[in-house]
Each structure stands twice: as C-alpha cells, then as structure tokens.
Design a protein around this motif. Structure first.
Motif, PDB file in Angstrom:
ATOM      1  N   SER A 186       0.837  -1.210   0.000  1.00  0.00           N
ATOM      2  CA  SER A 186       0.000   0.000   0.000  1.00  0.00           C
ATOM      3  C   SER A 186       0.873   1.263   0.000  1.00  0.00           C
ATOM      4  CB  SER A 186      -0.926  -0.006   1.219  1.00  0.00           C
ATOM      5  OG  SER A 186      -0.173   0.043   2.421  1.00  0.00           O
ATOM      6  N   ASN A 193      -1.983  10.305  -3.816  1.00  0.00           N
ATOM      7  CA  ASN A 193      -3.417  10.359  -3.536  1.00  0.00           C
ATOM      8  C   ASN A 193      -3.843  11.815  -3.566  1.00  0.00           C
ATOM      9  OD1 ASN A 193      -6.034  10.302  -2.414  1.00  0.00           O
ATOM     10  ND2 ASN A 193      -5.547   8.486  -1.201  1.00  0.00           N
ATOM     11  N   TYR A 225       2.329   1.662  -3.450  1.00  0.00           N
ATOM     12  CA  TYR A 225       1.321   2.197  -4.377  1.00  0.00           C
ATOM     13  C   TYR A 225       1.191   3.714  -4.224  1.00  0.00           C
ATOM     14  CZ  TYR A 225      -3.204   3.081  -6.539  1.00  0.00           C
ATOM     15  OH  TYR A 225      -4.214   3.592  -7.319  1.00  0.00           O
TER      16      TYR A 225
END
Length: 206
Positions: free
Chosen positions: A153, A162, A156
């Motif tokens: 995670s 984000n 990523y």
C-alpha cells in the motif's frame, strides 16, 4: 534250457489301477495363492516431504531476499541545501520497518523448520510433526501477508500518490528507491505463495 531267463510281464488291470492313488497329488487351485508385492508404505508421503524441503529452501531465499532488499534501500537526491537533504530510507516508514522484521522472522522460521521436515522424510507415517508444521506455516502466512500488504500500500502511494489526501507521488524523484522497495514486496509475496504451497503439501500428507 539252462542259461535262459524267462521274463514275466505283469500287467495291471484297470480295476487295480483305479484303486491306487498317486504318490504326489497335484496342488489344488484353491491352495495356490498369488504373490502380491505390496508397495512400501509412505512412499508418496516421503516424496511430498522431499518437495517440502525444497520449497522451504525457496521460501528462505524469497523472504531473506525481501528483507535484505528492503533493509538496504536508501536514496539521496543530488540536490540539497545547507539545511535540507532529501533522502529516503526504509526506516522512515513504520510499514517498511515491520516488513523487514516480518520477512526476517519468516526466513528464520523456514530455516529452523527444515529439520522437522527432514524427520517427515525419515518417518513419513508420523502425524505430529506434520500437524505442527501446518500450524506454524499458517501463522507465518498471516505474518508475511500482513507485512507484504502493508508495504504494498505504501509502494502504491509512492508511485501514484493520492490527490484526495493531497499526497504527491515521490517515485518521480526517488526512482531507485521505489524500484528497490517494489522488488522487495514482490519477493515477499513469493514467500507467501511458497508458504501456502507448504500448507497444501502438509494437508495432502495427512
């Protein structure tokens, strides 16, 4: 006349022949039993135990490689100021630190479990060692999967960022760092696959 011998031929009548039994009676078909060679017990279990040792060696390589790759990952950008130096290390993130510890534990467990697996080769009929290996393998699957999932995670986010949380992607600057941690995560997931195969092998042996 003298010197001549007379030979008397005695022939048996059919009645006399009927009353005599043969000296050696042929064995009846009911007394003849086929000889069946039984296959040695535990033959396939011994083969599975040998394959179990091979998989454990492969798992040691994957888990240890993942821990070393992540633990030795760092990158310093060439541009820095007098007060700031842009550097990325694995211990900057708790998820990566947990990843290194978990994979090191997994590699150590796989190395320590090899003698138990060798016992299963020598005594394939034993149940207790195989049950113990199944239980410990399941624990290691949970530990390694959680570590690999947490690190994945973070990797990523490092690659894509984000926008909702206003987290920028850092892999454009720390390209080498991201490649190394990505390879470590892949190696850790390979160790998870090996552990799952070990559980299946132990289940078949039981």
């Amino acid at each position: 006349m003298e010197g001549e011998s007379t030979a008397v031929n005695i022939t048996e009548t059919p009645k006399e022949r009927k009353g005599k039994a043969p000296l050696l009676a042929p064995p009846s078909s009911s007394t003849i039993k086929p000889i069946v060679q039984k296959a040695p017990k535990g033959g396939y279990k011994r083969g599975l135990a040998v394959f179990d040792v091979v998989l454990r060696l492969a798992g040691i390589g994957a888990a240890l490689g993942a821990a070393i790759a992540m633990g030795s990952t760092d990158q310093t950008l060439p541009f820095f100021t007098q007060f700031f130096q842009f550097k990325a290390q694995f211990d900057d993130l708790p998820a990566f630190t947990f990843f290194v510890i978990a994979n090191a534990i997994t590699a150590a467990y796989l190395a320590l479990s090899i003698p138990i697996s060798i016992v299963c080769i020598i005594r394939p009929q034993l149940v207790a060692p195989r049950v113990l290996l199944i239980f410990l393998d399941i624990v290691m699957v949970a530990l390694t999967t959680s570590a690999a999932g947490g690190a994945a995670s973070i990797v990523y986010l490092a690659h894509n960022g984000n926008s909702d949380a206003n987290w920028p992607a850092i892999c454009q600057q720390f390209n080498d760092f991201c490649q190394e941690v990505s390879g470590a995560v892949v190696a850790s997931f390979l160790a998870v696959v090996v552990l799952m195969c070990l559980i299946v092998l132990s289940a078949f042996s039981l």
